[in-house]
Design a protein around this motif. Structure first.
Motif, PDB file in Angstrom:
ATOM      1  N   VAL A 156       0.856  -1.192   0.000  1.00  0.00           N
ATOM      2  CA  VAL A 156       0.000   0.000   0.000  1.00  0.00           C
ATOM      3  C   VAL A 156       0.894   1.244   0.000  1.00  0.00           C
ATOM      4  O   VAL A 156       1.999   1.221   0.551  1.00  0.00           O
ATOM      5  CB  VAL A 156      -0.978   0.020   1.205  1.00  0.00           C
ATOM      6  CG1 VAL A 156      -1.988  -1.106   1.088  1.00  0.00           C
ATOM      7  CG2 VAL A 156      -0.237  -0.062   2.521  1.00  0.00           C
ATOM      8  N   PRO A 157       0.423   2.348  -0.598  1.00  0.00           N
ATOM      9  CA  PRO A 157       1.254   3.549  -0.732  1.00  0.00           C
ATOM     10  C   PRO A 157       1.706   4.120   0.610  1.00  0.00           C
ATOM     11  O   PRO A 157       1.002   3.995   1.617  1.00  0.00           O
ATOM     12  CB  PRO A 157       0.329   4.551  -1.437  1.00  0.00           C
ATOM     13  CG  PRO A 157      -0.776   3.770  -2.020  1.00  0.00           C
ATOM     14  CD  PRO A 157      -0.905   2.519  -1.208  1.00  0.00           C
ATOM     15  N   GLY A 158       2.868   4.728   0.604  1.00  0.00           N
ATOM     16  CA  GLY A 158       3.345   5.463   1.766  1.00  0.00           C
ATOM     17  C   GLY A 158       4.219   4.661   2.708  1.00  0.00           C
ATOM     18  O   GLY A 158       4.641   5.164   3.747  1.00  0.00           O
ATOM     19  N   LYS A 159       4.496   3.405   2.345  1.00  0.00           N
ATOM     20  CA  LYS A 159       5.291   2.563   3.246  1.00  0.00           C
ATOM     21  C   LYS A 159       6.780   2.601   2.913  1.00  0.00           C
ATOM     22  O   LYS A 159       7.166   2.721   1.752  1.00  0.00           O
ATOM     23  CB  LYS A 159       4.819   1.105   3.143  1.00  0.00           C
ATOM     24  CG  LYS A 159       3.723   0.765   4.138  1.00  0.00           C
ATOM     25  CD  LYS A 159       4.290   0.627   5.541  1.00  0.00           C
ATOM     26  CE  LYS A 159       3.173   0.478   6.567  1.00  0.00           C
ATOM     27  NZ  LYS A 159       3.702   0.586   7.944  1.00  0.00           N
ATOM     28  N   VAL A 160       7.578   2.473   3.956  1.00  0.00           N
ATOM     29  CA  VAL A 160       9.019   2.316   3.789  1.00  0.00           C
ATOM     30  C   VAL A 160       9.383   0.878   4.154  1.00  0.00           C
ATOM     31  O   VAL A 160       8.976   0.370   5.199  1.00  0.00           O
ATOM     32  CB  VAL A 160       9.804   3.303   4.683  1.00  0.00           C
ATOM     33  CG1 VAL A 160      11.305   3.042   4.596  1.00  0.00           C
ATOM     34  CG2 VAL A 160       9.494   4.739   4.295  1.00  0.00           C
ATOM     35  N   TYR A 161      10.116   0.225   3.261  1.00  0.00           N
ATOM     36  CA  TYR A 161      10.622  -1.120   3.500  1.00  0.00           C
ATOM     37  C   TYR A 161      12.137  -1.045   3.671  1.00  0.00           C
ATOM     38  O   TYR A 161      12.817  -0.451   2.845  1.00  0.00           O
ATOM     39  CB  TYR A 161      10.317  -2.041   2.311  1.00  0.00           C
ATOM     40  CG  TYR A 161       8.869  -2.436   2.173  1.00  0.00           C
ATOM     41  CD1 TYR A 161       7.932  -1.523   1.698  1.00  0.00           C
ATOM     42  CD2 TYR A 161       8.438  -3.720   2.505  1.00  0.00           C
ATOM     43  CE1 TYR A 161       6.590  -1.883   1.556  1.00  0.00           C
ATOM     44  CE2 TYR A 161       7.104  -4.090   2.361  1.00  0.00           C
ATOM     45  CZ  TYR A 161       6.192  -3.173   1.901  1.00  0.00           C
ATOM     46  OH  TYR A 161       4.879  -3.539   1.755  1.00  0.00           O
ATOM     47  N   GLY A 191      17.076  14.903  -0.585  1.00  0.00           N
ATOM     48  CA  GLY A 191      15.672  15.206  -0.316  1.00  0.00           C
ATOM     49  C   GLY A 191      14.881  13.946   0.006  1.00  0.00           C
ATOM     50  O   GLY A 191      13.762  13.736  -0.467  1.00  0.00           O
ATOM     51  N   TYR A 192      15.466  13.089   0.844  1.00  0.00           N
ATOM     52  CA  TYR A 192      14.870  11.777   1.137  1.00  0.00           C
ATOM     53  C   TYR A 192      13.445  11.866   1.672  1.00  0.00           C
ATOM     54  O   TYR A 192      12.637  10.969   1.469  1.00  0.00           O
ATOM     55  CB  TYR A 192      15.760  11.009   2.133  1.00  0.00           C
ATOM     56  CG  TYR A 192      15.590  11.469   3.565  1.00  0.00           C
ATOM     57  CD1 TYR A 192      16.270  12.580   4.034  1.00  0.00           C
ATOM     58  CD2 TYR A 192      14.707  10.805   4.428  1.00  0.00           C
ATOM     59  CE1 TYR A 192      16.093  13.020   5.327  1.00  0.00           C
ATOM     60  CE2 TYR A 192      14.524  11.245   5.724  1.00  0.00           C
ATOM     61  CZ  TYR A 192      15.213  12.345   6.166  1.00  0.00           C
ATOM     62  OH  TYR A 192      15.017  12.792   7.445  1.00  0.00           O
ATOM     63  N   GLU A 193      13.115  12.961   2.363  1.00  0.00           N
ATOM     64  CA  GLU A 193      11.784  13.059   2.978  1.00  0.00           C
ATOM     65  C   GLU A 193      10.651  13.027   1.952  1.00  0.00           C
ATOM     66  O   GLU A 193       9.592  12.489   2.215  1.00  0.00           O
ATOM     67  CB  GLU A 193      11.689  14.325   3.832  1.00  0.00           C
ATOM     68  CG  GLU A 193      12.454  14.176   5.137  1.00  0.00           C
ATOM     69  CD  GLU A 193      12.725  15.495   5.816  1.00  0.00           C
ATOM     70  OE1 GLU A 193      13.388  16.341   5.162  1.00  0.00           O
ATOM     71  OE2 GLU A 193      12.289  15.678   6.959  1.00  0.00           O
ATOM     72  N   GLU A 194      10.927  13.599   0.783  1.00  0.00           N
ATOM     73  CA  GLU A 194       9.927  13.573  -0.306  1.00  0.00           C
ATOM     74  C   GLU A 194       9.562  12.135  -0.668  1.00  0.00           C
ATOM     75  O   GLU A 194       8.452  11.851  -1.089  1.00  0.00           O
ATOM     76  CB  GLU A 194      10.510  14.245  -1.559  1.00  0.00           C
ATOM     77  CG  GLU A 194      10.843  15.695  -1.376  1.00  0.00           C
ATOM     78  CD  GLU A 194       9.800  16.595  -2.010  1.00  0.00           C
ATOM     79  OE1 GLU A 194       8.949  16.089  -2.767  1.00  0.00           O
ATOM     80  OE2 GLU A 194       9.850  17.804  -1.725  1.00  0.00           O
ATOM     81  N   TYR A 195      10.544  11.245  -0.536  1.00  0.00           N
ATOM     82  CA  TYR A 195      10.332   9.837  -0.873  1.00  0.00           C
ATOM     83  C   TYR A 195       9.760   9.078   0.331  1.00  0.00           C
ATOM     84  O   TYR A 195       8.719   8.438   0.246  1.00  0.00           O
ATOM     85  CB  TYR A 195      11.654   9.198  -1.310  1.00  0.00           C
ATOM     86  CG  TYR A 195      12.322   9.882  -2.474  1.00  0.00           C
ATOM     87  CD1 TYR A 195      11.757   9.819  -3.750  1.00  0.00           C
ATOM     88  CD2 TYR A 195      13.509  10.585  -2.317  1.00  0.00           C
ATOM     89  CE1 TYR A 195      12.367  10.430  -4.832  1.00  0.00           C
ATOM     90  CE2 TYR A 195      14.132  11.200  -3.398  1.00  0.00           C
ATOM     91  CZ  TYR A 195      13.554  11.127  -4.647  1.00  0.00           C
ATOM     92  OH  TYR A 195      14.162  11.730  -5.705  1.00  0.00           O
ATOM     93  N   ILE A 226       6.159   3.846  -2.687  1.00  0.00           N
ATOM     94  CA  ILE A 226       6.812   2.858  -1.834  1.00  0.00           C
ATOM     95  C   ILE A 226       8.299   3.147  -1.853  1.00  0.00           C
ATOM     96  O   ILE A 226       8.888   3.359  -2.905  1.00  0.00           O
ATOM     97  CB  ILE A 226       6.593   1.430  -2.383  1.00  0.00           C
ATOM     98  CG1 ILE A 226       5.141   1.003  -2.220  1.00  0.00           C
ATOM     99  CG2 ILE A 226       7.550   0.445  -1.715  1.00  0.00           C
ATOM    100  CD1 ILE A 226       4.754   0.617  -0.815  1.00  0.00           C
ATOM    101  N   THR A 227       8.893   3.171  -0.669  1.00  0.00           N
ATOM    102  CA  THR A 227      10.341   3.340  -0.575  1.00  0.00           C
ATOM    103  C   THR A 227      10.955   2.039  -0.103  1.00  0.00           C
ATOM    104  O   THR A 227      10.474   1.434   0.858  1.00  0.00           O
ATOM    105  CB  THR A 227      10.700   4.457   0.430  1.00  0.00           C
ATOM    106  OG1 THR A 227      10.109   5.681  -0.003  1.00  0.00           O
ATOM    107  CG2 THR A 227      12.210   4.631   0.534  1.00  0.00           C
ATOM    108  N   MET A 228      11.997   1.600  -0.794  1.00  0.00           N
ATOM    109  CA  MET A 228      12.745   0.428  -0.367  1.00  0.00           C
ATOM    110  C   MET A 228      14.177   0.883  -0.124  1.00  0.00           C
ATOM    111  O   MET A 228      14.762   1.546  -0.976  1.00  0.00           O
ATOM    112  CB  MET A 228      12.673  -0.622  -1.476  1.00  0.00           C
ATOM    113  CG  MET A 228      13.293  -1.917  -1.128  1.00  0.00           C
ATOM    114  SD  MET A 228      12.263  -3.300  -1.679  1.00  0.00           S
ATOM    115  CE  MET A 228      11.148  -3.554  -0.408  1.00  0.00           C
TER     116      MET A 228
END
Ligand code: ADP
Ligand code: MG
Length: 142
Positions: free
Chosen positions: A24-29, A92-96, A102-104
């Motif tokens: 689901v959108p917005g998750k960091v793995y 600018g990691y916060e944008e991701y 999804i951020t991995m």
């Protein structure tokens, strides 16, 4: 916490693909484990599960690769080469991390202080006693 065992690269890829299909959108793995255990294999499977068809390569030298053609944006980080978390601020990691994709993050423990509390943690480990291609994959926080 779930524990998976794989016995070849294809099985690890398939696990990543399943994770990508239900993401689901917005998750960091977070993806951790020694060099060559299969973090990028999981990332590639995950991308396929998101519907990404372009070739996914390791972002070791670019730090982040962005894929926009799947169900949601996919931000694939490899922070192995980062010496100071400040380098991620410059990118600018916060944008991701706090965006709608999804951020991995491969090697996330190197930037632990920047990882959101509710990130999903994936640890890939070998066990030579069980063969060269055996991997134990533990997932926490799903
Ligand atoms: P990392 O990103 O963790 O440094 P890679 O995903 O780039 O590692 O590489 C993993 C390597 O291990 C590949 O060469 C792959 O073929 C090999 N391999 C052998 N068995 C497995 C397995 N069960 N799961 C994933 N990769 C495996
Ligand atoms: Mg890798």
């Amino acid at each position: 916490m779930t524990k998976h065992e794989t016995f070849n690269e294809a099985e690890t890829f398939a696990l990543g693909e399943t994770l990508g299909q239900v993401a689901v959108p917005g998750k960091v793995y977070c993806l951790n484990g020694d060099l060559g255990t299969g973090k990028t294999v999981i990332s590639k499977g995950f991308a396929k599960g998101l519907g990404i068809t372009s070739h996914v390569t390791s972002p070791t030298f670019t730090i982040v690769n962005v894929y926009e053609e799947g169900r949601m944006p996919f931000y694939h980080f490899d922070v192995y080469r980062i010496v100071d978390p400040y380098e991620l601020e410059e990118i600018g990691y916060e944008e991701y991390f706090y965006g709608n994709g999804i951020t991995m993050v491969e090697w996330s423990t190197l930037v632990e202080e920047l990882i959101p509390e509710d990130a999903i943690e994936i640890l890939v480990e070998k066990d030579i006693n069980k063969g060269l291609d055996y991997r134990s994959i533990t997932i926490e926080g799903e």
